[in-house]
Design a protein around this motif. Structure first.
Motif, PDB file in Angstrom:
ATOM      1  N   GLY A  92      41.117 -72.850   1.058  1.00 15.04           N
ATOM      2  CA  GLY A  92      41.626 -71.627   0.453  1.00 15.04           C
ATOM      3  C   GLY A  92      42.696 -70.977   1.310  1.00 15.04           C
ATOM      4  N   TYR A  93      43.195 -69.852   0.832  1.00 16.80           N
ATOM      5  CA  TYR A  93      44.335 -69.167   1.462  1.00 16.80           C
ATOM      6  C   TYR A  93      44.008 -67.718   1.798  1.00 16.80           C
ATOM      7  N   HIS A  94      42.802 -67.457   2.248  1.00 16.28           N
ATOM      8  CA  HIS A  94      42.368 -66.107   2.567  1.00 16.28           C
ATOM      9  C   HIS A  94      42.670 -65.798   4.022  1.00 16.28           C
ATOM     10  N   GLY A  95      43.116 -64.581   4.268  1.00 18.95           N
ATOM     11  CA  GLY A  95      43.354 -64.151   5.637  1.00 18.95           C
ATOM     12  C   GLY A  95      44.451 -63.115   5.724  1.00 18.95           C
ATOM     13  N   VAL A  96      44.544 -62.527   6.884  1.00 21.97           N
ATOM     14  CA  VAL A  96      45.543 -61.499   7.155  1.00 21.97           C
ATOM     15  C   VAL A  96      46.792 -62.120   7.768  1.00 21.97           C
ATOM     16  N   LEU A  97      46.625 -63.135   8.582  1.00 19.53           N
ATOM     17  CA  LEU A  97      47.747 -63.758   9.285  1.00 19.53           C
ATOM     18  C   LEU A  97      48.577 -64.635   8.349  1.00 19.53           C
ATOM     19  N   ALA A  98      49.882 -64.675   8.592  1.00 24.25           N
ATOM     20  CA  ALA A  98      50.796 -65.451   7.747  1.00 24.25           C
ATOM     21  C   ALA A  98      50.379 -66.922   7.665  1.00 24.25           C
ATOM     22  N   ALA A  99      49.958 -67.491   8.784  1.00 22.75           N
ATOM     23  CA  ALA A  99      49.558 -68.899   8.790  1.00 22.75           C
ATOM     24  C   ALA A  99      48.394 -69.156   7.827  1.00 22.75           C
ATOM     25  N   GLU A 111      38.737 -71.199  -3.860  1.00 25.92           N
ATOM     26  CA  GLU A 111      40.009 -71.900  -4.044  1.00 25.92           C
ATOM     27  C   GLU A 111      40.966 -71.123  -4.950  1.00 25.92           C
ATOM     28  N   GLY A 112      40.559 -69.948  -5.390  1.00 26.43           N
ATOM     29  CA  GLY A 112      41.379 -69.142  -6.295  1.00 26.43           C
ATOM     30  C   GLY A 112      42.174 -68.072  -5.581  1.00 26.43           C
ATOM     31  N   LYS A 113      42.202 -66.901  -6.181  1.00 19.43           N
ATOM     32  CA  LYS A 113      42.972 -65.758  -5.694  1.00 19.43           C
ATOM     33  C   LYS A 113      42.731 -65.514  -4.207  1.00 19.43           C
ATOM     34  N   PRO A 114      43.797 -65.407  -3.418  1.00 25.62           N
ATOM     35  CA  PRO A 114      43.631 -65.129  -1.986  1.00 25.62           C
ATOM     36  C   PRO A 114      43.204 -63.681  -1.726  1.00 25.62           C
ATOM     37  N   TYR A 115      42.325 -63.514  -0.766  1.00 25.79           N
ATOM     38  CA  TYR A 115      41.915 -62.201  -0.277  1.00 25.79           C
ATOM     39  C   TYR A 115      42.275 -62.111   1.193  1.00 25.79           C
ATOM     40  N   LYS A 116      42.550 -60.909   1.665  1.00 28.34           N
ATOM     41  CA  LYS A 116      42.863 -60.724   3.082  1.00 28.34           C
ATOM     42  C   LYS A 116      41.621 -60.901   3.946  1.00 28.34           C
ATOM     43  N   LEU A 117      40.493 -60.411   3.469  1.00 29.76           N
ATOM     44  CA  LEU A 117      39.280 -60.396   4.281  1.00 29.76           C
ATOM     45  C   LEU A 117      38.214 -61.349   3.736  1.00 29.76           C
ATOM     46  N   ILE A 118      37.552 -62.053   4.648  1.00 32.74           N
ATOM     47  CA  ILE A 118      36.442 -62.891   4.190  1.00 32.74           C
ATOM     48  C   ILE A 118      35.263 -62.021   3.747  1.00 32.74           C
TER      49      ILE A 118
END
Length: 122
Positions: free
Chosen positions: A13-20, A65-72
């Motif tokens: 998935g693509y969750h997180g605060v950091l650009a990477a 695997e869906g919508k990205p969130y900033k926080l787990i």
């Protein structure tokens, strides 16, 4: 209280605060403990009287695997709500752990994770 356990489900998935994290994505592991009364399901041998592991896996996959969130923390909350809402008459409580095995932060550690508990859980 009886429990259904789904351990170490793994998704990308693509969750997180950091650009990477949002650009490259990363692996996520989800462990879920679902509190239910399994006696009637055991006596009747009917799937309608319990929680379908396959359906829970599908719900978890769609969210991770869906919508990205900033926080787990948000991912964990969405997972707990979605699974509980799928079986409101059966699930008494749920515990969800969202694990980032490889977050892009410096240092030495095995993983980072959050764990939440909603509803009855002994």
């Amino acid at each position: 209280m009886d429990y259904i356990h789904l351990k170490d489900m793994e998704f990308y998935g693509y969750h997180g605060v950091l650009a990477a994290e949002t650009e490259l994505g990363q692996r996520f592991r989800i462990t879920m403990h679902i509190a239910v009364d399994l006696q009637y399901a055991g006596e009747t041998d009917e799937l309608d009287n319990t929680v379908s592991y396959a359906e829970v896996f599908s719900i978890v996959k769609d969210i991770v695997e869906g919508k990205p969130y900033k926080l787990i923390e948000a991912v964990a909350e969405k997972l707990a709500s979605a699974v509980r809402n799928a079986y409101p008459a059966v699930i008494k409580g749920i515990q969800v752990e969202v694990i980032k095995p490889d977050p892009p932060i410096p240092g030495h550690y095995r993983e980072v994770s959050v764990e939440i508990t909603r509803g009855e859980f002994i």
